[in-house]
Design a protein around this motif. Structure first.
Motif, PDB file in Angstrom:
ATOM      1  N   MET A   1     -51.972 -27.163  65.252  1.00  0.00           N
ATOM      2  CA  MET A   1     -50.693 -26.503  64.944  1.00  0.00           C
ATOM      3  C   MET A   1     -50.748 -25.910  63.545  1.00  0.00           C
ATOM      4  O   MET A   1     -51.200 -26.566  62.608  1.00  0.00           O
ATOM      5  N   ILE A   2     -50.307 -24.665  63.427  1.00  0.00           N
ATOM      6  CA  ILE A   2     -50.179 -24.074  62.092  1.00  0.00           C
ATOM      7  C   ILE A   2     -48.690 -23.830  61.811  1.00  0.00           C
ATOM      8  O   ILE A   2     -47.884 -23.747  62.737  1.00  0.00           O
ATOM      9  N   ALA A   3     -48.353 -23.769  60.529  1.00  0.00           N
ATOM     10  CA  ALA A   3     -46.950 -23.571  60.131  1.00  0.00           C
ATOM     11  C   ALA A   3     -46.761 -22.181  59.553  1.00  0.00           C
ATOM     12  O   ALA A   3     -47.632 -21.673  58.839  1.00  0.00           O
ATOM     13  N   MET A   4     -45.615 -21.578  59.885  1.00  0.00           N
ATOM     14  CA  MET A   4     -45.212 -20.305  59.280  1.00  0.00           C
ATOM     15  C   MET A   4     -43.904 -20.575  58.549  1.00  0.00           C
ATOM     16  O   MET A   4     -42.890 -20.938  59.165  1.00  0.00           O
ATOM     17  N   LEU A   5     -43.941 -20.434  57.241  1.00  0.00           N
ATOM     18  CA  LEU A   5     -42.824 -20.817  56.384  1.00  0.00           C
ATOM     19  C   LEU A   5     -42.103 -19.563  55.897  1.00  0.00           C
ATOM     20  O   LEU A   5     -42.671 -18.749  55.170  1.00  0.00           O
ATOM     21  N   LEU A   6     -40.864 -19.388  56.337  1.00  0.00           N
ATOM     22  CA  LEU A   6     -40.093 -18.182  56.002  1.00  0.00           C
ATOM     23  C   LEU A   6     -39.461 -18.360  54.630  1.00  0.00           C
ATOM     24  O   LEU A   6     -38.513 -19.126  54.459  1.00  0.00           O
ATOM     25  N   ALA A   7     -40.010 -17.665  53.623  1.00  0.00           N
ATOM     26  CA  ALA A   7     -39.570 -17.874  52.243  1.00  0.00           C
ATOM     27  C   ALA A   7     -39.163 -16.565  51.565  1.00  0.00           C
ATOM     28  O   ALA A   7     -39.203 -16.454  50.348  1.00  0.00           O
ATOM     29  N   GLY A   8     -38.737 -15.588  52.355  1.00  0.00           N
ATOM     30  CA  GLY A   8     -38.420 -14.276  51.771  1.00  0.00           C
ATOM     31  C   GLY A   8     -36.960 -14.075  51.491  1.00  0.00           C
ATOM     32  O   GLY A   8     -36.519 -12.981  51.152  1.00  0.00           O
ATOM     33  N   GLY A   9     -36.157 -15.144  51.640  1.00  0.00           N
ATOM     34  CA  GLY A   9     -34.706 -14.983  51.565  1.00  0.00           C
ATOM     35  C   GLY A   9     -34.181 -14.671  50.176  1.00  0.00           C
ATOM     36  O   GLY A   9     -34.645 -15.220  49.189  1.00  0.00           O
ATOM     37  N   GLU A  87     -48.410  -2.355  54.039  1.00  0.00           N
ATOM     38  CA  GLU A  87     -48.425  -1.020  54.645  1.00  0.00           C
ATOM     39  C   GLU A  87     -49.433  -0.979  55.788  1.00  0.00           C
ATOM     40  O   GLU A  87     -50.553  -1.452  55.658  1.00  0.00           O
ATOM     41  N   LYS A  88     -48.983  -0.415  56.909  1.00  0.00           N
ATOM     42  CA  LYS A  88     -49.860  -0.309  58.081  1.00  0.00           C
ATOM     43  C   LYS A  88     -50.181   1.169  58.320  1.00  0.00           C
ATOM     44  O   LYS A  88     -49.546   2.040  57.730  1.00  0.00           O
ATOM     45  N   SER A  89     -51.136   1.434  59.198  1.00  0.00           N
ATOM     46  CA  SER A  89     -51.564   2.834  59.369  1.00  0.00           C
ATOM     47  C   SER A  89     -50.481   3.694  60.020  1.00  0.00           C
ATOM     48  O   SER A  89     -50.334   4.864  59.720  1.00  0.00           O
ATOM     49  N   THR A  90     -49.686   3.090  60.938  1.00  0.00           N
ATOM     50  CA  THR A  90     -48.687   3.915  61.633  1.00  0.00           C
ATOM     51  C   THR A  90     -47.339   3.907  60.926  1.00  0.00           C
ATOM     52  O   THR A  90     -46.764   4.939  60.647  1.00  0.00           O
ATOM     53  N   ASN A  91     -46.840   2.742  60.631  1.00  0.00           N
ATOM     54  CA  ASN A  91     -45.544   2.695  59.933  1.00  0.00           C
ATOM     55  C   ASN A  91     -45.500   1.493  59.001  1.00  0.00           C
ATOM     56  O   ASN A  91     -46.275   0.558  59.151  1.00  0.00           O
ATOM     57  N   SER A  92     -44.610   1.556  58.050  1.00  0.00           N
ATOM     58  CA  SER A  92     -44.464   0.450  57.103  1.00  0.00           C
ATOM     59  C   SER A  92     -43.018   0.013  57.117  1.00  0.00           C
ATOM     60  O   SER A  92     -42.117   0.846  57.097  1.00  0.00           O
ATOM     61  N   GLU A  93     -42.811  -1.273  57.171  1.00  0.00           N
ATOM     62  CA  GLU A  93     -41.425  -1.738  57.130  1.00  0.00           C
ATOM     63  C   GLU A  93     -41.344  -3.115  56.494  1.00  0.00           C
ATOM     64  O   GLU A  93     -42.294  -3.889  56.510  1.00  0.00           O
ATOM     65  N   TRP A  94     -40.185  -3.385  55.936  1.00  0.00           N
ATOM     66  CA  TRP A  94     -39.906  -4.711  55.411  1.00  0.00           C
ATOM     67  C   TRP A  94     -39.721  -5.652  56.594  1.00  0.00           C
ATOM     68  O   TRP A  94     -39.510  -5.222  57.714  1.00  0.00           O
ATOM     69  N   TYR A  95     -39.777  -6.956  56.311  1.00  0.00           N
ATOM     70  CA  TYR A  95     -39.408  -7.923  57.340  1.00  0.00           C
ATOM     71  C   TYR A  95     -37.912  -7.775  57.578  1.00  0.00           C
ATOM     72  O   TYR A  95     -37.110  -7.909  56.655  1.00  0.00           O
ATOM     73  N   THR A  96     -37.525  -7.477  58.816  1.00  0.00           N
ATOM     74  CA  THR A  96     -36.101  -7.188  59.069  1.00  0.00           C
ATOM     75  C   THR A  96     -35.364  -8.345  59.735  1.00  0.00           C
ATOM     76  O   THR A  96     -34.162  -8.312  59.901  1.00  0.00           O
ATOM     77  N   GLY A  97     -36.092  -9.366  60.156  1.00  0.00           N
ATOM     78  CA  GLY A  97     -35.458 -10.550  60.757  1.00  0.00           C
ATOM     79  C   GLY A  97     -36.491 -11.658  60.781  1.00  0.00           C
ATOM     80  O   GLY A  97     -37.680 -11.410  60.557  1.00  0.00           O
ATOM     81  N   THR A  98     -36.064 -12.883  61.059  1.00  0.00           N
ATOM     82  CA  THR A  98     -36.997 -14.012  60.996  1.00  0.00           C
ATOM     83  C   THR A  98     -38.152 -13.835  61.981  1.00  0.00           C
ATOM     84  O   THR A  98     -39.314 -14.068  61.651  1.00  0.00           O
ATOM     85  N   ALA A  99     -37.830 -13.392  63.205  1.00  0.00           N
ATOM     86  CA  ALA A  99     -38.887 -13.229  64.214  1.00  0.00           C
ATOM     87  C   ALA A  99     -39.725 -11.986  63.939  1.00  0.00           C
ATOM     88  O   ALA A  99     -40.940 -11.977  64.179  1.00  0.00           O
ATOM     89  N   ASN A 100     -39.086 -10.948  63.407  1.00  0.00           N
ATOM     90  CA  ASN A 100     -39.833  -9.738  63.061  1.00  0.00           C
ATOM     91  C   ASN A 100     -40.894 -10.050  61.997  1.00  0.00           C
ATOM     92  O   ASN A 100     -42.011  -9.521  62.043  1.00  0.00           O
ATOM     93  N   ALA A 101     -40.567 -10.926  61.073  1.00  0.00           N
ATOM     94  CA  ALA A 101     -41.530 -11.317  60.033  1.00  0.00           C
ATOM     95  C   ALA A 101     -42.755 -11.989  60.651  1.00  0.00           C
ATOM     96  O   ALA A 101     -43.894 -11.730  60.255  1.00  0.00           O
ATOM     97  N   ILE A 102     -42.528 -12.843  61.655  1.00  0.00           N
ATOM     98  CA  ILE A 102     -43.651 -13.497  62.330  1.00  0.00           C
ATOM     99  C   ILE A 102     -44.448 -12.470  63.136  1.00  0.00           C
ATOM    100  O   ILE A 102     -45.685 -12.467  63.119  1.00  0.00           O
TER     101      ILE A 102
END
Length: 418
Positions: A1-9, A87-102
């Motif tokens: 199991m790995i952990a993903m810790l949402l710390a961008g708030g 930044e990605k090759s097609t589009n760049s975006e901020w994390y817009t929601g908890t699941a979007n960040a993952i």
């Protein structure tokens, strides 16, 4: 199991405390930062691969985590990895929601191809053995396990609420319901079997502001996945408001603290500064307080949490307050029920916490609880008086205080911070 810790708030409900720093990097309990608690829980639970997703004001958080040495997460394989948006090759975006960040970090998770993924929030104070939760997940052959805890029925509408059967299987999920039918509140801690989560993230990748509570959990339920509620009965506090943040700090100094930082078997680790020992003068008086190393106390401190490198001058009385790292308080001050952020300078003769308990005029829902909140690097000139439910940030001058007073409910934010 790995952990993903949402710390961008951003932690906007903490007001000026998070003007320059992400909520998980805010000081807590004198020597810690809020993120130390989930990180310590990970290593104490045997989870040695942690991705930390940062976004808002990440500098102090990144510096604090470093290569993860204090938590034994400095490893060649796994360990801790800070994952900012990129930044990605097609589009760049901020994390817009908890699941979007993952979703934006699928490649990172795929590198490890885990059986299970643990989703954590970076702004809760608690001790929890995630291994026990994983055992529960396996025993029930679950696809998704959500950590829940009972809350008072009158507070239930603030949370995502689970309705379960006699086997703890979730039959219904209500996000902040007006009339809750259960008091089992989601703690924002999830274990997913990785193929289930991966599929849900890809299927909902075009969902605006994709979020676990609003989108992923309902999607999994509607798809017939097995959802279970793991009930947690220990201490857990969401320190998202100034009131709950102040309360959680004050609970550390109870005669028998409900949340015990002194247990040998479940240590909370942090990046410790190399500071000299604390100095307490012969004339000072201290009762029921936490005084961190490097501080110099010449006045009186009652029922307060004092961070490292703090100086409290002669004749000053500090009561029911949180004073963070490297703050200087001059002589003959009275500080009542205040939260003073790092590197602030309070001049001689300042009085805080006077007057009526009237609501704050600008942000009554943030600056309440009768507190005085001072942002980091702020300067308060000599002999001014400050009322309750107030907020001050920046380099203030005597002219900012009408007749030397900032009345209760007022806000004083200076654009040019020191």
């Amino acid at each position: 199991m790995i952990a993903m810790l949402l710390a961008g708030g951003q932690g906007s409900r903490l007001g000026v405390l998070t003007a320059k720093v992400a909520k998980p990097a805010v000081s807590f309990g004198g020597k810690y930062r809020i993120i130390d608690f989930p990180l310590s829980n990970c290593i104490n639970s045997g989870v040695d691969t942690v991705g930390v997703l940062t976004q808002y004001q990440p500098l102090r958080l990144n510096t604090h985590i470093g290569i993860g040495m204090p938590w034994d997460l400095d490893r060649n394989v796994g360990g801790v990895t800070v994952l900012p948006p990129y930044e990605k090759s097609t589009n760049s975006e901020w994390y817009t929601g908890t699941a979007n960040a993952i979703y934006q970090n699928l490649d990172y998770i795929d590198t490890y191809n885990p059986d299970y993924v643990l989703i954590l929030s970076g702004d809760h104070i608690y001790k929890m053995d995630y291994e026990v939760m994983l055992d529960f997940h396996k025993e029930n052959n679950a696809d998704v396990t959500i950590a829940v805890m009972p809350v008072p029925m009158e507070e239930a509408s603030r949370f995502g609420i689970m309705i379960t059967d006699e086997n703890n299987q979730i039959t219904e999920f209500e996000e902040k319901p007006e009339h809750p039918r259960s008091n089992l509140a989601s703690m924002g801690i999830y274990i997913f079997s990785w193929p289930i989560l991966r599929n849900a993230l890809i299927q909902l990748s075009n969902q605006q502001n994709c979020d676990f509570g609003k989108h992923i959990i309902p999607y999994c339920r509607d798809n017939g996945n097995r959802l279970f509620a793991f009930e947690f009965n220990g201490y857990w506090k969401d320190v998202g408001t100034l009131g709950s943040y102040w309360e959680a700090n004050m609970e550390l100094i109870d005669v028998i603290p409900e949340f015990n930082l002194y247990e040998e078997f479940w240590k909370i680790y942090t990046k410790s500064d190399a500071v000299p020992p604390q100095y307490i003068s012969a004339d000072s008086r201290i009762e029921r307080s936490i005084i961190t190393g490097g501080s110099e106390i010449y006045g009186d401190v009652y029922n307060s949490v004092i961070g490292s490198g703090v100086t409290i001058g002669k004749g000053t009385v500090v009561r029911d307050s949180i004073i963070m790292k490297n703050t200087t308080i001059g002589e003959n001050c009275i500080i009542e029920k205040a939260i003073i952020a790092e590197e602030a300078e309070i001049s001689d003769g300042v009085v805080m916490g006077i007057g009526e308990d009237v609501p704050n005029k600008v942000q009554p829902r943030i600056y309440s609880f009768g507190l005085v909140t001072v942002g980091e690097n702020s300067y308060i000139p000599p002999n001014v008086k400050i009322g309750k439910n107030t907020a001050i940030s920046g380099d203030t001058t005597p002219d900012d205080y009408r007749e030397g007073v900032l009345e209760s409910g007022e806000t004083l934010i200076k654009a040019g911070d020191r």
